[in-house]
Design an enzyme around this catalytic site. Structure first.
Site, short mmCIF file in Angstrom:
data_model
loop_
_atom_site.label_atom_id
_atom_site.label_comp_id
_atom_site.label_asym_id
_atom_site.label_seq_id
_atom_site.Cartn_x
_atom_site.Cartn_y
_atom_site.Cartn_z
N GLU A 120 0.80 -1.23 0.00
CA GLU A 120 0.00 0.00 0.00
C GLU A 120 0.83 1.27 0.00
OE1 GLU A 120 -0.72 -2.67 1.74
OE2 GLU A 120 -2.75 -3.22 1.09
N HIS B 165 -11.55 -5.10 9.07
CA HIS B 165 -12.14 -4.81 7.76
C HIS B 165 -13.38 -3.95 7.88
CE1 HIS B 165 -9.56 -8.06 6.27
NE2 HIS B 165 -9.85 -7.66 5.05
#
Lengths: 325, 323
Positions: A57, A126
């Site tokens: 990322e 999440h």
């Protein structure tokens, strides 16, 4: 039009008209995107412009910054906002700072898209809402979209901008169908008044907007309380002008958001309204927000951790009863 | 090796050295503040790399005064930036660690270790996509090669075949921690040898750095792929002005100072007849005048106005290419 189709349309339109627009991220190309937002782009524009990246990322955003510095207009996708924590250096220390530190010499036409929020039983890593982290950083714009019209227009606007934008989506909105139309002169920095009302101003954004609209329709039908619902499209900067105008009329402010209450975006909205409009208010500002816990896996507990339309309704009702409505 | 090249090396390395010695003085006088990282001892790497690479973008970390000078940025604008003046290369908003001049393809200093490495990869990707061959020079220290972002970027550059020259200036210390205590592999170039061609050179010999970089540049332009050079060097000063560097033994420092890159250049050039004592004297005088002028320019430059606080935060404009 589905929310994800509207995002796809914005990307497709931008890539078709501007060769400098490239898309990069994990699974965005050959696979079509984990939420299918980039579906079809790989076939249409090829692997050079629709770039599948490793799971890295920080360097996804980092390479996008390098591309932007050279004149491309990258749209980076971070699979979920949770994973964007790995890219915090590039977002906070780099993309938000380079222009200012260079005395305006560096230009970063860059969008970093990411979905956030509670879906269904995905557990704590999440399920976060992290908009307040990004909205607290000068040097970037933060936008979000609550429906297909804003998804298309705000994303397209973000791509056209010469400044870096964090673009937030909500995981539960992707599969939702909304009315769609092309708007002339759409301005993402203007909050949208989705419903006019006279008793309470309710400010929200992303998926919570729809829970708020539901709660407000119950308030109107069952209790005769009329709410003005404001949808923030831009979270940095926040369109306080529209909020103040509404609160001066209704004299009551509630802010609804999914993130934990402490230091969330609604905290800032409430504080500003208290600072600026204290003598206009008939009630202390109300924040209806997530609980102070990581989101649990169990469905019953999960639903206890975030505002639902029922709880928004009950909290708005008891608060307004306590304060003169 | 041509005479012109030796002259150029000597001029830039002497300029870098004297410029930074003066920076140190001005820091102690209070004219320069914040973090000031000097490259004294590492000039051969910086000058050899920038001259050898020639055309192409440069991304580098916070120890970048000599790199900026070698790229040709006006010394007055660099010094004024260090003084925090509006005439500085970044309008006084960046300081020593943030010198940028995109008109000269200089994408400057970054104060987060390894953070600029993916920028270089993205830049190289963009240049290649746009059909340009020159590629990107990305400089970083040995400390950066233990950082995750470094490995992410090496992987991406190799996977995507991006024309970047990764140049590691190994001065053996990540601030105060010796490489033997921070890196499992002591030979840094071995970390990437499976991803791209990787070599190690003597970073105290500007000719050796230059030749390796020229070779690397040829490879990058011909194949459009990345290349890695590890240059062994040493900083004679502390990590920054806040660091005395006393975690290193006087004997070690003395040993490296005997291999001062400027002395090595001078000895070799005099011996080979590439430079004369007279030329050196003339360059020294010229450098002295340039450095003095940069300080006078900075002293007489104005502070930024209050309005500058909010300037340069956003462009506030949109591209009109997309209807």
């Amino acid at each position: 039009m589905l929310y994800r189709e509207a995002l796809n349309l914005a990307l497709d339109y931008a890539m078709e008209h501007d060769q400098r627009v490239v898309v990069l991220g994990e699974d965005v190309g050959f696979y079509g995107g984990n939420y299918k937002v980039t579906d079809g782009l790989y076939v249409k524009y090829g692997p050079k412009r629709v770039i599948d990246t490793p799971i890295a990322e920080n360097s996804i955003v980092g390479t996008a910054i390098g591309m932007a510095l050279m004149g491309l207009r990258p749209v980076a996708e971070i699979m979920t906002a949770n994973f964007s924590m790995l890219a915090m250096d590039q977002i906070v220390n780099q993309m938000a700072k380079l222009r200012y530190m260079s005395g305006g010499k560096l230009i970063l036409p860059l969008v970093v898209r990411m979905p956030q929020g509670v879906a269904k039983q995905l557990a704590a890593q999440h399920s976060q809402s992290l908009e307040h982290l990004y909205a607290s950083v000068p040097g970037i714009y933060v936008m979000c979209a609550s429906d297909s019209i804003t998804a298309f227009h705000a994303l397209l606007y973000a791509i056209k901008m010469d400044d870096p934008v964090i673009f937030l989506e909500h995981v539960l909105l992707y599969g939702m169908d909304f009315p769609f139309e092309y708007l002339e002169g759409f301005d993402p920095f203007r909050a949208r008044v989705l419903k006019e009302g006279k008793d309470i101003t309710v400010v929200s954004y992303l998926k919570m907007v729809h829970d708020v609209l539901q709660a407000c329709s119950w308030l109107e039908e069952k209790d005769g309380i009329s709410c003005e619902v404001i949808d923030l499209v831009s979270l940095r900067p926040i369109d306080f002008e529209t909020i103040y105008k509404s609160v001066k009329k209704t004299k009551r402010l509630a802010v609804v958001y999914e993130a934990p209450k402490t230091l969330g975006l609604g905290t800032e909205v409430s504080a500003r309204v208290a600072e600026e409009l204290f003598y206009f208010l008939d009630a202390p500002p109300l924040r209806i927000a997530g609980e102070e816990v990581p989101i649990p896996y169990n469905r019953k507990l999960e639903l206890l951790a975030i505002p639902t339309s029922e709880r928004i309704y009950h909290q708005l009702l008891s608060w307004s009863k306590n304060h003169g409505l | 090796m041509s005479q012109t090249l030796a002259e150029k090396f000597y001029y830039l390395m002497r300029l870098g050295r004297e410029f930074e010695i003066r920076c140190k003085e001005e820091y102690l006088k209070g004219n320069i503040s914040g973090f000031l990282h000097l490259a004294i001892g590492e000039e051969a790497v910086h000058v050899g790399a920038v001259v050898g690479f020639g055309k192409g973008d440069i991304f580098c970390p916070y120890r970048e005064h000599v790199l900026a000078l070698a790229r040709g940025i006006d010394p007055r604008l660099i010094m004024a930036e260090l003084f925090g003046k509006i005439t500085g290369v970044s309008k006084g908003k960046g300081g020593s660690m943030h010198l940028y001049e995109p008109k000269m393809d200089f994408y400057g200093g970054n104060a987060i270790v390894a953070a600029h490495i993916p920028h270089a990869v993205g830049a190289g990707y963009a240049r290649k996509l746009m059909g340009e061959k020159a590629g990107v020079l990305c400089i970083f220290g040995d400390g950066a090669t233990n950082n995750g972002t470094f490995f992410e970027s090496i992987n991406m550059a190799s996977l995507w075949e991006v024309p970047v020259l990764f140049l590691c200036e190994n001065n053996y210390y990540a601030i105060g921690t010796h490489i033997s205590r921070s890196s499992a592999l002591k030979e840094i170039y071995l970390k990437v040898r499976d991803y791209m061609p990787a070599v190690q050179v003597d970073g105290m010999d500007v000719f050796e750095v230059y030749e390796a970089v020229v070779e690397a540049k040829k490879y990058i332009e011909e194949y459009g792929k990345p290349y890695f050079i590890e240059a062994l060097t040493y900083r004679f000063e502390g990590h920054s002005m806040a660091d005395k560097g006393d975690y290193r033994s006087p004997r070690e420092i003395e040993m490296f100072k005997r291999r001062d890159p400027i002395d090595i250049l001078v000895r070799k050039s005099l011996k080979e007849g590439w430079l004369t004592e007279e030329q050196i004297r003339i360059i020294d005088q010229k450098v002295e005048a340039i450095v003095e002028e940069s300080v006078q320019f900075s002293l007489s430059s104005p502070e930024p106005s209050d309005e500058e606080l909010y300037r340069d935060l956003y462009c506030g404009v949109c591209s009109d290419v997309i209807p």
